[in-house]
Design a protein around this motif. Structure first.
Motif, PDB file in Angstrom:
ATOM      1  N   ALA A 243     -61.645 128.950 -28.499  1.00  0.00           N
ATOM      2  CA  ALA A 243     -61.495 128.358 -29.824  1.00  0.00           C
ATOM      3  C   ALA A 243     -61.013 129.400 -30.826  1.00  0.00           C
TER       4      ALA A 243
ATOM      5  N   GLU B 141     -57.510 129.290 -32.956  1.00  0.00           N
ATOM      6  CA  GLU B 141     -57.535 129.380 -34.410  1.00  0.00           C
ATOM      7  C   GLU B 141     -56.725 130.573 -34.904  1.00  0.00           C
TER       8      GLU B 141
ATOM      9  N   SER C 160     -52.790 125.528 -25.657  1.00  0.00           N
ATOM     10  CA  SER C 160     -52.967 124.077 -25.747  1.00  0.00           C
ATOM     11  C   SER C 160     -53.407 123.505 -24.409  1.00  0.00           C
TER      12      SER C 160
ATOM     13  N   GLU D 272     -72.001 120.716 -28.871  1.00  0.00           N
ATOM     14  CA  GLU D 272     -71.317 119.914 -29.897  1.00  0.00           C
ATOM     15  C   GLU D 272     -70.474 120.799 -30.815  1.00  0.00           C
TER      16      GLU D 272
ATOM     17  N   ALA E 151     -66.329 120.571 -30.821  1.00  0.00           N
ATOM     18  CA  ALA E 151     -65.702 120.148 -32.079  1.00  0.00           C
ATOM     19  C   ALA E 151     -64.628 121.140 -32.507  1.00  0.00           C
ATOM     20  N   ARG E 152     -64.894 122.426 -32.368  1.00  0.00           N
ATOM     21  CA  ARG E 152     -63.882 123.429 -32.725  1.00  0.00           C
ATOM     22  C   ARG E 152     -62.646 123.303 -31.830  1.00  0.00           C
TER      23      ARG E 152
ATOM     24  N   GLU F 274     -61.523 120.626 -30.221  1.00  0.00           N
ATOM     25  CA  GLU F 274     -60.761 119.403 -30.528  1.00  0.00           C
ATOM     26  C   GLU F 274     -59.941 119.602 -31.808  1.00  0.00           C
ATOM     27  N   THR F 275     -60.557 120.239 -32.791  1.00  0.00           N
ATOM     28  CA  THR F 275     -59.817 120.504 -34.030  1.00  0.00           C
ATOM     29  C   THR F 275     -58.631 121.413 -33.773  1.00  0.00           C
ATOM     30  N   ALA F 276     -58.801 122.461 -32.949  1.00  0.00           N
ATOM     31  CA  ALA F 276     -57.704 123.384 -32.642  1.00  0.00           C
ATOM     32  C   ALA F 276     -56.606 122.679 -31.858  1.00  0.00           C
ATOM     33  N   ARG F 277     -56.983 121.795 -30.918  1.00  0.00           N
ATOM     34  CA  ARG F 277     -55.962 121.080 -30.125  1.00  0.00           C
ATOM     35  C   ARG F 277     -55.083 120.208 -31.026  1.00  0.00           C
ATOM     36  N   LYS F 278     -55.725 119.489 -31.946  1.00  0.00           N
ATOM     37  CA  LYS F 278     -54.953 118.628 -32.837  1.00  0.00           C
ATOM     38  C   LYS F 278     -54.031 119.440 -33.732  1.00  0.00           C
ATOM     39  N   ALA F 279     -54.468 120.630 -34.135  1.00  0.00           N
ATOM     40  CA  ALA F 279     -53.611 121.444 -35.002  1.00  0.00           C
ATOM     41  C   ALA F 279     -52.502 122.117 -34.221  1.00  0.00           C
TER      42      ALA F 279
END
Length: 907
Positions: A401, A405, A422, A442, A446-447, A449-454
């Protein structure tokens, strides 16, 4: 049965319902369990258990309470015995006195008085004793002589004293007992039957009066045969006493060994040990002492305890097979790879608690405890391994993660890195694995998933940018091809050509991505001129490598020369040679880059080694110079400290010794050598120059001291017109000046006279100004005047007497002269002339004594003092003028040769 086992397991053995088991458990308790032992000794209902607790206690208060108030006599005796033991072996007087206060039985006090280590405790025990038999036991058995005598002084019973006087082997004790006896019949019995001859003799002496002691017939004195018999009887009695003591000690030791054998028996050997102990006990010689009773009680307790142990052993054998099976199952379960099922192990552990191997089965208990420890260790290792994997998975995904980031924040992130990150995030989200906690799971997911979307739009953008970059690289590659073709035509300055070729290769590598339809054609166009240039550059570098190899050989030769000189001690010569090698090294050309650093290190190492050693040598030499300089400066300081001394001979010897020591010290640095030598020589020369003129210096010192005394005294004289009030310390200062004047030393007459006159004028001036201030002191002018008048009268009386004699001599007639002549002739024959001279000598001595006393007088002030001084001087002068000269002695007759010469008597 189960309830009984639970009670056995859950409570300590010293709380067992069986008093025998409790007693044995108490004996096994360590002495440090003080609170438990005190509670048992005070509260247990069984006397045997309380007695065992008392045997283990060291608390004097508890033992004293048990000895006083316990209902059982055995417990009281055990507590008292324990107190006696503590008192006898105590090293602190306070604790011993506390324990002694709790003892009241005569036999206990007797043991303390005989054996206590502390003398005050022995004395206190004797002071508390009143029983004559116990005191007699102390007199007989105590090791300390003072203790025996003290116990004897406490005995008032006549029969006891008589028995001691008759039977004691100690001469001092027997005689002291005789001194305590006053009954004549008792003394008569001692005189006839005492074992010690000294006691018998003392008894006989007390029976007879002192004034008749010398009148006894010789038959009343003990004969040598009687003394010999007394000695033989004493030896027999002493031998018998020692034999009885030895037999008693052996009998007690045998009883102790039997008790120990019973207490040490275990398991199936207990019955045989008990039977053998009973048989041996019956064969022992009977004893009647208190120690024998104690040993018997100890033996009975040991038998009962042994029977209880054997019963417990038999009960344990019945449970051993079941417990063995249980232990085997536990070992098998603990040995499995995954440490078995937890429920199965819990069942085994519960069953073990129900059966609980007793103290008679320590091997099974050890095996089960070992299996339990192995099972727990495997469980712990499994938990730690699982937790470690979970932590590693958490760390791995957390780093992933963080990496994603970081890529999002970088503006120069490449397509390759972003695409790889990715794919890793997508794989981690599909198979996340286990985590230490749900919160960790969790948060990390969550980190990610946020990084994948970005990252997704960023990757798409980077792919489009890469495609445009390929089209842009076509023009760059065409330019590089043209520059390579131009470079192929250059044949000079191949070193620069090689650099340009490396630059072209680096730039081609940066722009190597191009569309597939253009990429192959452009690479062939670039490679053809590049290979031509590369061939020429390689040939150039081959020639250069040959030159580098030759330079390397030269430098290796220099290295060998430097290495041969690395340990040389010809410092200056070798340093010059190495500097020459270094200059030659600089003239040699370069060597291969791969060898340059190593060959330089090889050459530099021996050079550094030599110059380091040389520097160290110079440092040691400088250190030696510094040490020598410090020693010489110390000698300079010593010489300077005494160069002004007037203690001539010792200082002269000391300086000569310092000069000798100076010659033993080594050299110093040249820049400091002359200075320190001049400093030392200056101090020595200064003293010896003063030593050469020491007489004149001494005179100068005395004269200076006297002049200073005069100046100080003159400073006290007020100026003309000033006030005449005397200072408070005037008398003390004048007396101190006069004392200093007397102690200042002698001067030649011509130098001394004016100083004496100067001192006297100043002193007399001060006394004349302040006569009342000096009243009662040695400078009191009135007292000095009275003494002066007496001295003047003495001298004038002597003068008048001598004048009267001369006048009488001149007025005599011729007949008187003839008579005097006859008397003189007679006097010459019997020593009359010497008597006349003796009278004159006596008068002269009187005058000289008066003159000496006059010199010691204080100041004579005023006209009256001046007149007295003139009268005294005039009388002395007249007396000396009238004193007849001593007549010359006749020439002694010549002595015969060889006669002894007598020394002449000095006047």
């Amino acid at each position: 049965m189960k309830g009984l086992i639970d009670r056995f397991l859950n409570k300590p053995e010293w709380q067992h319902p069986d008093p025998v088991v409790r007693a044995e458990a108490v004996l096994r308790l360590p002495s440090s369990e003080r609170e438990a032992l005190v509670a048992i000794a005070q509260d247990d209902e069984e006397p045997r258990v309380r007695r065992a607790a008392a045997r283990k206690l060291s608390d004097t208060d508890t033992l004293a309470e048990l000895a006083r108030s316990d209902p059982d006599d055995g417990v009281q005796e055990e507590a008292a015995s324990r107190l006696v033991h503590l008192v006898v072996h105590a090293t602190e007087e306070k604790a011993a006195a506390t324990a002694l206060a709790a003892l009241s039985q005569p036999r206990h006090l007797s043991v303390v008085a005989r054996s206590a280590a502390l003398e005050p405790i022995r004395e206190a025990a004797i002071g508390a004793m009143t029983d004559p038999r116990s005191l007699a036991a102390v007199v007989r058995e105590a090791e300390d002589g003072a203790t025996r005598l003290l116990a004897l002084e406490r005995i008032e019973d006549v029969p006891t004293l008589l028995a001691i006087a008759l039977k004691s082997d100690q001469k001092s004790i027997a005689v002291a007992a005789v001194e305590r006896l006053s009954d004549r019949e008792a003394l008569q019995e001692v005189a006839e039957k005492a074992r010690t001859g000294a006691a018998a003799r003392r008894a006989r002496a007390r029976l007879e009066p002192d004034e008749l002691a010398d009148e006894r017939p010789a038959s009343a004195l003990p004969s040598p045969e009687q003394d010999e018999k007394e000695k033989e009887a004493y030896e027999r009695a002493r031998t018998q006493h020692e034999q009885e003591a030895t037999e008693r000690a052996e009998a007690l030791a045998a009883r102790t060994r039997i008790c120990e054998s019973v207490e040490g028996a275990q398991g199936e050997k207990i019955p045989a040990a008990l039977e053998q102990a009973r048989a041996e006990w019956e064969t022992l010689t009977p004893l009647s002492s208190a120690e024998a009773e104690t040993a018997r009680a100890h033996f009975d307790e040991a038998l009962v305890a042994g029977e209880r142990r054997h019963a417990a052993f038999l009960a344990g054998l019945a449970r051993r097979d079941e417990i063995t099976t249980l232990v085997t199952q536990a070992e098998e379960l603990a040995a499995t790879e995954n440490a078995g099922d937890r429920s199965a192990w819990a069942a085994l552990k519960k069953k073990w608690k129900e059966l609980a191997a007793s103290a008679d089965q320590p091997d099974l208990r050890t095996r089960f405890e070992k299996a339990a420890a192995g099972y727990d260790e495997r469980q712990r290792a499994s938990r730690e391994e699982s937790e470690q994997k979970d932590r590693k998975n958490l760390v791995r995904l957390t780093k992933l993660a963080e990496k994603a980031e970081a890529l999002l924040t970088r503006k120069d992130a490449g397509l390759r890195d972003a695409d790889h990150a990715s794919r890793e995030i997508r794989s981690a989200l599909d198979h996340p694995g286990h985590f230490p906690s749900r919160e960790d799971r969790e948060a990390v997911l969550a980190r990610l998933e946020t990084a994948r979307k970005a990252l997704y739009p960023r990757v798409q953008q980077l792919r489009e940018d890469a495609e445009w970059k390929r089209w842009a690289n076509v023009s760059v590659q065409e330019e590089l091809c043209r520059r390579a073709e131009a470079l192929a035509e250059e044949e000079e300055n191949l070193g620069e050509v090689a650099g340009k070729l490396r630059d072209l290769d680096a730039r081609w590598k940066q722009a190597k991505e191009a569309p597939k339809d253009k990429s192959e054609e452009l690479w062939k166009r670039f490679k053809t001129p590049r290979d031509v240039v590369k061939g020429r550059v390689d040939a150039y570098f081959a020639q250069q490598s040959k030159e580098f190899a030759e330079n390397l050989q030269k430098k290796e030769a220099l290295c060998e020369k430097a290495e041969a000189l690395a340990d040389s001690t010809e410092w200056v010569k070798t340093a010059a040679v190495l500097r020459g090698l270094q200059a030659e090294w600089k003239e040699i050309g370069p060597v291969p880059r791969s060898r340059s650093s190593r060959i330089w290190s090889r050459f530099r190492k021996p050079c550094d080694r030599f110059f380091t050693q040389w520097q160290a040598h110079r440092g040691e030499q400088s250190k030696g110079w510094a040490e020598n300089l410090e020693l010489k400066e110390s000698l300079c300081e010593k010489a300077e400290a005494v160069m002004d001394s007037t203690d001539w001979e010792p200082v002269s010897s000391e300086l000569k010794r310092l000069q000798t020591e100076w010659r033993t010290i080594g050299a110093v640095k040249n820049s400091r050598s002359d200075a320190v030598w001049r400093r030392f020589r200056k101090a020595c020369d200064h003293f010896f120059d003063r030593y050469k003129h020491r007489d004149s210096l001494a005179v100068q010192a005395v004269q200076g001291a006297r002049e200073q005394i005069c100046a100080d005294l003159e400073g006290l004289v007020p100026e003309e017109g000033a006030g005449t009030a005397a200072p408070d310390d005037l008398v003390a200062r004048v007396l101190a000046a006069q004392t200093a004047w007397r102690q200042a030393g002698d001067l030649p007459r011509d130098a001394m006279a004016p100083l004496t006159e100067r001192f006297a004028q100043a002193r007399d001036r001060l006394v004349a100004l302040h006569p009342s201030t000096f009243a009662g002191t040695e400078l009191d002018p009135e007292a000095s005047r009275r003494k002066a008048e007496k001295l003047v009268a003495r001298v004038e009386a002597a003068l008048e007497e001598s004048t009267a004699q001369q006048t009488a001599a001149t007025a005599e007639t011729t007949e008187d002269l003839a008579a005097r002549l006859r008397e003189a002739l007679a006097a010459n024959t019997i020593g009359g002339h010497e008597a006349v001279e003796a009278r004159w000598a006596s008068a002269t001595t009187e005058v000289e004594s008066a003159q000496a006393a006059w010199r010691r007088l204080g100041p004579l002030t005023g006209p009256e003092g001046t007149a007295l001084a003139e009268r005294f001087d005039r009388a002395c002068t007249q007396f000396l003028e009238k004193r007849p000269r001593p007549r010359s002695r006749p020439e002694p007759a010549r002595r015969s040769e060889g006669a002894k010469r007598r020394p002449r008597r000095r006047a």
